[in-house]
Scaffold this motif. Structure first.
Motif, PDB file in Angstrom:
ATOM      1  N   ASN A  88       0.850  -1.187   0.000  1.00 61.83           N
ATOM      2  CA  ASN A  88       0.000   0.000   0.000  1.00 61.83           C
ATOM      3  C   ASN A  88       0.884   1.235   0.000  1.00 61.83           C
ATOM      4  OD1 ASN A  88      -2.664  -1.322   0.298  1.00 61.83           O
ATOM      5  ND2 ASN A  88      -1.841  -1.957   2.294  1.00 61.83           N
ATOM      6  N   PRO A  89       0.379   2.383  -0.497  1.00 54.54           N
ATOM      7  CA  PRO A  89       1.196   3.596  -0.508  1.00 54.54           C
ATOM      8  C   PRO A  89       1.766   3.899   0.878  1.00 54.54           C
ATOM      9  CG  PRO A  89      -0.825   3.941  -1.752  1.00 54.54           C
ATOM     10  CD  PRO A  89      -0.964   2.603  -1.088  1.00 54.54           C
ATOM     11  N   LEU A  90       3.044   4.213   0.923  1.00 56.61           N
ATOM     12  CA  LEU A  90       3.732   4.504   2.177  1.00 56.61           C
ATOM     13  C   LEU A  90       3.656   6.010   2.425  1.00 56.61           C
ATOM     14  CD1 LEU A  90       5.505   3.578   4.540  1.00 56.61           C
ATOM     15  CD2 LEU A  90       7.487   3.763   3.016  1.00 56.61           C
ATOM     16  N   VAL A  91       2.820   6.398   3.377  1.00 61.20           N
ATOM     17  CA  VAL A  91       2.504   7.808   3.599  1.00 61.20           C
ATOM     18  C   VAL A  91       3.130   8.285   4.904  1.00 61.20           C
ATOM     19  CG1 VAL A  91       0.628   9.484   3.908  1.00 61.20           C
ATOM     20  CG2 VAL A  91       0.320   7.552   2.345  1.00 61.20           C
ATOM     21  N   PHE A  92       3.703   9.490   4.879  1.00 64.72           N
ATOM     22  CA  PHE A  92       4.190  10.128   6.095  1.00 64.72           C
ATOM     23  C   PHE A  92       3.965  11.629   5.967  1.00 64.72           C
ATOM     24  CE2 PHE A  92       7.709   9.833   3.148  1.00 64.72           C
ATOM     25  CZ  PHE A  92       8.363  11.043   3.246  1.00 64.72           C
ATOM     26  N   PHE A  93       4.171  12.353   7.042  1.00 61.81           N
ATOM     27  CA  PHE A  93       3.867  13.780   7.086  1.00 61.81           C
ATOM     28  C   PHE A  93       5.113  14.590   7.442  1.00 61.81           C
ATOM     29  CE2 PHE A  93      -0.076  11.600   7.962  1.00 61.81           C
ATOM     30  CZ  PHE A  93      -1.023  12.312   7.251  1.00 61.81           C
ATOM     31  N   LYS A  94       5.158  15.783   6.893  1.00 63.69           N
ATOM     32  CA  LYS A  94       6.114  16.796   7.323  1.00 63.69           C
ATOM     33  C   LYS A  94       5.324  17.944   7.953  1.00 63.69           C
ATOM     34  CE  LYS A  94       9.796  16.233   3.820  1.00 63.69           C
ATOM     35  NZ  LYS A  94      11.088  16.445   4.479  1.00 63.69           N
ATOM     36  N   PRO A  95       5.796  18.533   9.048  1.00 60.65           N
ATOM     37  CA  PRO A  95       5.105  19.691   9.610  1.00 60.65           C
ATOM     38  C   PRO A  95       5.287  20.916   8.727  1.00 60.65           C
ATOM     39  CG  PRO A  95       7.147  19.314  10.786  1.00 60.65           C
ATOM     40  CD  PRO A  95       6.993  18.170   9.827  1.00 60.65           C
ATOM     41  N   ASN A  96       4.332  21.848   8.812  1.00 59.93           N
ATOM     42  CA  ASN A  96       4.469  23.045   7.983  1.00 59.93           C
ATOM     43  C   ASN A  96       5.656  23.909   8.398  1.00 59.93           C
ATOM     44  OD1 ASN A  96       3.387  24.156  10.319  1.00 59.93           O
ATOM     45  ND2 ASN A  96       1.434  24.718   9.390  1.00 59.93           N
ATOM     46  N   THR A  97       6.206  23.672   9.591  1.00 64.85           N
ATOM     47  CA  THR A  97       7.397  24.409  10.031  1.00 64.85           C
ATOM     48  C   THR A  97       8.659  23.950   9.310  1.00 64.85           C
ATOM     49  OG1 THR A  97       7.508  22.850  11.880  1.00 64.85           O
ATOM     50  CG2 THR A  97       6.543  25.015  12.318  1.00 64.85           C
ATOM     51  N   SER A  98       8.563  22.860   8.537  1.00 64.98           N
ATOM     52  CA  SER A  98       9.721  22.406   7.758  1.00 64.98           C
ATOM     53  C   SER A  98       9.823  23.128   6.414  1.00 64.98           C
ATOM     54  CB  SER A  98       9.646  20.897   7.526  1.00 64.98           C
ATOM     55  OG  SER A  98       8.569  20.548   6.674  1.00 64.98           O
ATOM     56  N   VAL A  99       8.791  23.885   6.050  1.00 66.52           N
ATOM     57  CA  VAL A  99       8.732  24.513   4.729  1.00 66.52           C
ATOM     58  C   VAL A  99       9.610  25.756   4.658  1.00 66.52           C
ATOM     59  CG1 VAL A  99       7.215  25.684   3.065  1.00 66.52           C
ATOM     60  CG2 VAL A  99       6.440  23.601   4.223  1.00 66.52           C
ATOM     61  N   ILE A 100      10.426  25.828   3.607  1.00 65.98           N
ATOM     62  CA  ILE A 100      11.180  27.042   3.277  1.00 65.98           C
ATOM     63  C   ILE A 100      11.013  27.309   1.788  1.00 65.98           C
ATOM     64  CG2 ILE A 100      12.870  26.808   5.132  1.00 65.98           C
ATOM     65  CD1 ILE A 100      14.835  25.645   3.060  1.00 65.98           C
ATOM     66  N   GLY A 101      11.496  28.458   1.334  1.00 67.79           N
ATOM     67  CA  GLY A 101      11.338  28.844  -0.056  1.00 67.79           C
ATOM     68  C   GLY A 101      12.642  28.806  -0.833  1.00 67.79           C
ATOM     69  N   PRO A 102      12.613  29.283  -2.068  1.00 66.18           N
ATOM     70  CA  PRO A 102      13.817  29.317  -2.901  1.00 66.18           C
ATOM     71  C   PRO A 102      14.931  30.127  -2.249  1.00 66.18           C
ATOM     72  CG  PRO A 102      11.855  29.803  -4.209  1.00 66.18           C
ATOM     73  CD  PRO A 102      11.431  29.814  -2.772  1.00 66.18           C
ATOM     74  N   ASP A 103      16.154  29.626  -2.367  1.00 69.46           N
ATOM     75  CA  ASP A 103      17.366  30.293  -1.887  1.00 69.46           C
ATOM     76  C   ASP A 103      17.477  30.370  -0.375  1.00 69.46           C
ATOM     77  OD1 ASP A 103      18.685  30.813  -4.344  1.00 69.46           O
ATOM     78  OD2 ASP A 103      17.270  32.437  -4.736  1.00 69.46           O
ATOM     79  N   GLU A 104      16.474  29.907   0.356  1.00 68.42           N
ATOM     80  CA  GLU A 104      16.623  29.837   1.811  1.00 68.42           C
ATOM     81  C   GLU A 104      17.506  28.636   2.157  1.00 68.42           C
ATOM     82  OE1 GLU A 104      13.301  30.796   4.515  1.00 68.42           O
ATOM     83  OE2 GLU A 104      12.062  30.738   2.695  1.00 68.42           O
ATOM     84  N   PRO A 105      18.320  28.741   3.199  1.00 65.88           N
ATOM     85  CA  PRO A 105      19.257  27.659   3.495  1.00 65.88           C
ATOM     86  C   PRO A 105      18.596  26.436   4.111  1.00 65.88           C
ATOM     87  CG  PRO A 105      19.492  29.437   5.092  1.00 65.88           C
ATOM     88  CD  PRO A 105      18.550  29.938   4.045  1.00 65.88           C
ATOM     89  N   ILE A 106      19.007  25.272   3.617  1.00 69.19           N
ATOM     90  CA  ILE A 106      18.710  24.008   4.286  1.00 69.19           C
ATOM     91  C   ILE A 106      19.721  23.874   5.414  1.00 69.19           C
ATOM     92  CG2 ILE A 106      18.715  21.501   4.028  1.00 69.19           C
ATOM     93  CD1 ILE A 106      18.127  22.005   1.002  1.00 69.19           C
TER      94      ILE A 106
END
Length: 274
Positions: A88-106
């Motif tokens: 079955n599809p293997l589903v997991f979640f990321k919190p919205n606090t993990s989101v960054i935009g272009p050119d922002e540092p990982i």
């Protein structure tokens, strides 16, 4: 349309419509400001227009609710990880606090020494929906963008589950904009390319991933239908559809770039946690 979220120096983030040179329009490489949030209701032009060089592009959507991700959705990636395709599809979640935009540092956390990139096509949901039939999935999709499912591979192995390894701050770059004009059929056959370069020698680029979304084990319609069978999807929710083969380590001082045909390019530097 290409809908971006951007900021000018000293101003609050807002949305705009991007026009590129390839469009052949009157205002190439510009962004036209619009009012409101296109995911929340009607918008209007404000009359303002800016050069893309003069704005800072942000994550095109900050999910109000969730980022839903798929694991092992390309055969070759499952094989390179020594895993089988799940029944079955293997589903997991990321919190919205993990989101960054272009050119922002990982940001590589101090707890990991094995940080990996995973370039992916991302689906942006446009309406509240639950138990969506496969044949009606196109009705609930707002558009598509690019994602990097950043993963701390050593923490993934150590923890036995993926919350810390995939949900840390900065582990979900999104951008550069949402493309709304692609059909479901178009999005099902797009080339994904991930490259890594040392920021001191940016012209020395290593291609890591180069494959097509047509090689997904489960396509976009099946994924959205499956996810909506057990959780309500809300406007602005983002679904990451899985990564092709070629994942690999990224380190501070490098820049990782994910490009998807017909959408654009998402590029982020990598830094150490201070």
């Amino acid at each position: 349309m290409r809908i971006a979220r951007y900021a000018l120096a000293g101003s609050e983030p807002q949305f705009g419509l991007v026009e590129l040179t390839s469009d052949g329009g009157e205002h190439p490489e510009t962004i036209a400001a619009i009012t409101g949030d296109p995911l929340a209701g009607p918008v209007n032009y404000t009359g303002e227009r800016h050069s893309l060089d003069d704005v800072r592009l942000l994550a095109p959507v900050i999910p109000r609710s969730k980022v839903v991700c798929l694991g092992r959705n390309y055969v070759a990636h499952a094989e390179e990880m020594g895993s089988e395709i799940p029944e079955n599809p293997l589903v997991f979640f990321k919190p919205n606090t993990s989101v960054i935009g272009p050119d922002e540092p990982i940001v590589r956390p101090r707890a990991t020494q094995d940080l990996h990139h995973e370039g992916e096509l991302a689906v942006v949901i446009g309406r509240i929906c639950k138990q969506v039939p496969v044949e009606r999935v196109s009705e609930v999709i707002f558009g598509y963008t690019i994602a990097n499912d950043v993963t701390a591979r050593d923490l993934q192995a150590a923890d036995g589950q993926w919350a810390r390894a995939k949900g840390s701050d900065t582990f979900c770059p999104l951008g550069p904009w949402i493309v709304t004009h692609l059909s479901l059929e178009d999005a099902s056959d797009l080339q994904i390319t991930t490259t890594v370069a040392d920021q001191r020698t940016p012209d020395d680029v290593e291609v890591r991933q180069d494959d097509s979304t047509r090689l997904m084990v489960r396509g976009i319609s099946e994924l959205v239908s499956h996810i909506s069978s057990f959780t309500t999807l809300l406007p602005g929710d983002v679904i990451l559809t899985g990564t092709p083969a070629g994942v690999g380590e990224i380190a501070p001082g490098q820049r990782v770039t994910v490009s998807i045909q017909e959408i654009g390019e998402l590029s982020n530097p990598v830094v150490d946690e201070e």
